[in-house]
Design a protein around this motif. Structure first.
Motif, short mmCIF file in Angstrom:
data_model
loop_
_atom_site.label_atom_id
_atom_site.label_comp_id
_atom_site.label_asym_id
_atom_site.label_seq_id
_atom_site.Cartn_x
_atom_site.Cartn_y
_atom_site.Cartn_z
N TYR A 1 58.14 33.62 79.12
CA TYR A 1 58.77 34.94 79.17
C TYR A 1 59.28 35.15 80.59
CZ TYR A 1 58.91 40.12 79.01
OH TYR A 1 59.28 41.46 79.08
N ASP A 2 60.59 35.24 80.75
CA ASP A 2 61.21 35.36 82.06
C ASP A 2 61.19 36.82 82.49
OD1 ASP A 2 62.74 35.33 84.33
OD2 ASP A 2 64.36 34.12 83.48
N ILE A 3 60.18 37.17 83.28
CA ILE A 3 60.02 38.57 83.65
C ILE A 3 61.11 39.03 84.63
CG2 ILE A 3 57.55 38.62 83.19
CD1 ILE A 3 57.03 38.18 86.14
N SER A 4 61.82 38.09 85.24
CA SER A 4 62.90 38.49 86.15
C SER A 4 64.07 39.12 85.39
CB SER A 4 63.41 37.28 86.94
OG SER A 4 64.12 36.37 86.12
N LYS A 5 64.10 38.91 84.07
CA LYS A 5 65.19 39.46 83.27
C LYS A 5 64.83 40.77 82.58
CE LYS A 5 67.37 35.00 82.43
NZ LYS A 5 67.85 34.01 81.43
N ILE A 6 63.65 41.30 82.88
CA ILE A 6 63.27 42.58 82.27
C ILE A 6 64.26 43.65 82.72
CG2 ILE A 6 61.53 44.40 82.24
CD1 ILE A 6 59.41 42.26 82.56
N PRO A 7 64.87 44.37 81.78
CA PRO A 7 65.86 45.39 82.16
C PRO A 7 65.23 46.51 82.97
CG PRO A 7 65.95 44.90 79.80
CD PRO A 7 64.70 44.26 80.33
N ASP A 8 66.01 47.06 83.87
CA ASP A 8 65.57 48.22 84.63
C ASP A 8 65.61 49.46 83.74
OD1 ASP A 8 66.38 50.67 86.60
OD2 ASP A 8 65.10 49.22 87.61
N ALA A 9 64.60 50.31 83.88
CA ALA A 9 64.55 51.51 83.05
C ALA A 9 65.46 52.62 83.58
CB ALA A 9 63.13 52.02 82.95
N LEU B 1 58.17 60.06 85.17
CA LEU B 1 56.84 59.62 84.76
C LEU B 1 55.72 60.44 85.38
CD1 LEU B 1 55.08 57.70 83.16
CD2 LEU B 1 55.27 56.03 85.03
N PRO B 2 55.74 60.74 86.69
CA PRO B 2 54.65 61.56 87.23
C PRO B 2 54.51 62.91 86.52
CG PRO B 2 55.87 60.53 89.02
CD PRO B 2 56.66 60.28 87.76
N SER B 3 55.63 63.52 86.17
CA SER B 3 55.57 64.79 85.47
C SER B 3 55.00 64.63 84.06
CB SER B 3 56.97 65.42 85.39
OG SER B 3 57.46 65.74 86.67
N LEU B 4 55.34 63.51 83.43
CA LEU B 4 54.78 63.23 82.11
C LEU B 4 53.27 63.03 82.19
CD1 LEU B 4 57.55 60.83 80.81
CD2 LEU B 4 56.79 62.87 79.61
N GLY C 1 51.61 66.26 82.58
CA GLY C 1 51.85 67.20 81.50
C GLY C 1 52.80 68.32 81.86
N GLU C 2 53.63 68.09 82.87
CA GLU C 2 54.53 69.14 83.35
C GLU C 2 55.99 68.84 83.06
OE1 GLU C 2 53.65 69.40 87.47
OE2 GLU C 2 51.66 70.32 87.18
N ALA C 3 56.28 67.74 82.36
CA ALA C 3 57.67 67.38 82.09
C ALA C 3 58.28 68.33 81.07
CB ALA C 3 57.75 65.95 81.58
N THR C 4 59.56 68.63 81.25
CA THR C 4 60.27 69.43 80.26
C THR C 4 60.61 68.55 79.06
OG1 THR C 4 62.46 68.89 81.14
CG2 THR C 4 61.29 70.77 82.15
N ALA C 5 61.03 69.20 77.99
CA ALA C 5 61.41 68.44 76.79
C ALA C 5 62.57 67.51 77.09
CB ALA C 5 61.78 69.41 75.66
N ASP C 6 63.52 67.97 77.91
CA ASP C 6 64.67 67.13 78.25
C ASP C 6 64.24 65.93 79.10
OD1 ASP C 6 66.40 68.74 76.86
OD2 ASP C 6 67.12 69.83 78.63
N GLU C 7 63.33 66.16 80.04
CA GLU C 7 62.84 65.05 80.88
C GLU C 7 62.08 64.03 80.04
OE1 GLU C 7 62.24 67.48 85.12
OE2 GLU C 7 60.58 67.27 83.69
N ARG C 8 61.28 64.53 79.11
CA ARG C 8 60.52 63.63 78.23
C ARG C 8 61.46 62.80 77.37
NH1 ARG C 8 55.25 63.51 76.76
NH2 ARG C 8 54.76 62.48 74.77
N ALA D 1 64.62 62.04 78.02
CA ALA D 1 65.37 61.10 78.86
C ALA D 1 64.51 59.89 79.21
CB ALA D 1 65.84 61.81 80.13
N PHE D 2 63.25 60.15 79.54
CA PHE D 2 62.36 59.05 79.86
C PHE D 2 62.16 58.15 78.64
CE2 PHE D 2 58.25 57.00 79.82
CZ PHE D 2 58.20 56.38 81.06
N ALA D 3 61.91 58.75 77.48
CA ALA D 3 61.66 57.97 76.27
C ALA D 3 62.86 57.09 75.92
CB ALA D 3 61.34 58.90 75.10
#
Length: 219
Positions: A158-166, A173-176, A179-186, A188-190
């Motif tokens: 498994y070539d981990i160098s090819k893992i796509p950037d999120a 993520l820290p807000s998630l 438990g402080e992330a908004t619905a839109d932030e959640r 977008a992250f998902a």
């Protein structure tokens, strides 16, 4: 399982992985104990792997691809058989990548260390000492899967160098976590996080399989 429990399990996921091709494999112990009819397979899905891991991420997706692609190459014409696949991890158990991926690969193949299932009377379907850790010496996360009935081996990397950037949505993520992330932030992250997981599960170039070949000297 009650119908209501089944319905909840089927509908409460916010990510749809149901169309990711599953892994099918025989289990001689399940057949002997009349859990399955002879020749009928267990079906292991990526959702099952996510439940074992507790999350979906590039490492879980990579482990699924390693074992799925490796078993398909090792058993081109037949169903893989639990208890007849030895697994050699290409790094130490204490390595975070190998620690996580080995547990998921063990779940699928049944391969275990000295604490594994010893088998039914006469060792039928035993899985003890089928999972080992070594040093294969390649870049990426590498495993060797060996058929114990034929000694054929495939090496899967498994070539981990090819893992796509999120992307920038990972800043939420820290807000998630708090438990402080908004619905839109959640949302977008998902979309960003699980989008790259899906690319790993479906895409080419992330996993390479060499073999079948003779078992390595470390095997």
């Amino acid at each position: 399982m009650t119908q209501s429990t089944h319905e909840t399990d089927r509908t409460n996921w916010t990510v749809d992985y149901t169309d990711i091709e599953p892994i099918r494999l025989r289990d001689p112990v399940a057949e002997a104990l009349a859990v399955l009819d002879p020749g009928d397979p267990f079906v292991v899905t990526y959702r099952d792997v996510v439940k074992i891991a507790g999350h979906s991420c590039p490492t879980a997706a990579g482990a699924y691809r390693i074992v799925k692609d490796g078993l398909e190459a090792l058993y081109p014409d037949d169903l893989p058989v639990r208890g007849e696949v030895a697994v050699l991890a290409g790094g130490p158990r204490t390595d975070p990548s190998y620690g996580v991926t080995s547990r998921l690969i063990s779940y699928v193949t049944g391969a275990a260390g000295e604490d594994g299932f010893g088998g039914l009377a006469g060792g039928h379907g035993g899985r003890t000492d089928l999972l080992r850790f070594g040093a294969i010496g390649t870049e990426g996360i590498t495993y060797e899967l060996t058929r114990t009935d034929t000694d054929e081996t495939v090496r899967v990397t498994y070539d981990i160098s090819k893992i796509p950037d999120a992307g920038p949505a990972t800043r939420h993520l820290p807000s998630l976590i708090d438990g402080e992330a908004t619905a839109d932030e959640r949302a977008a992250f998902a979309e960003a996080w699980h989008g790259r997981v899906e690319r790993i599960l479906r895409g080419d170039g992330f996993v390479t399989v060499d073999g079948p070949m003779e078992r390595s000297a470390d095997g």
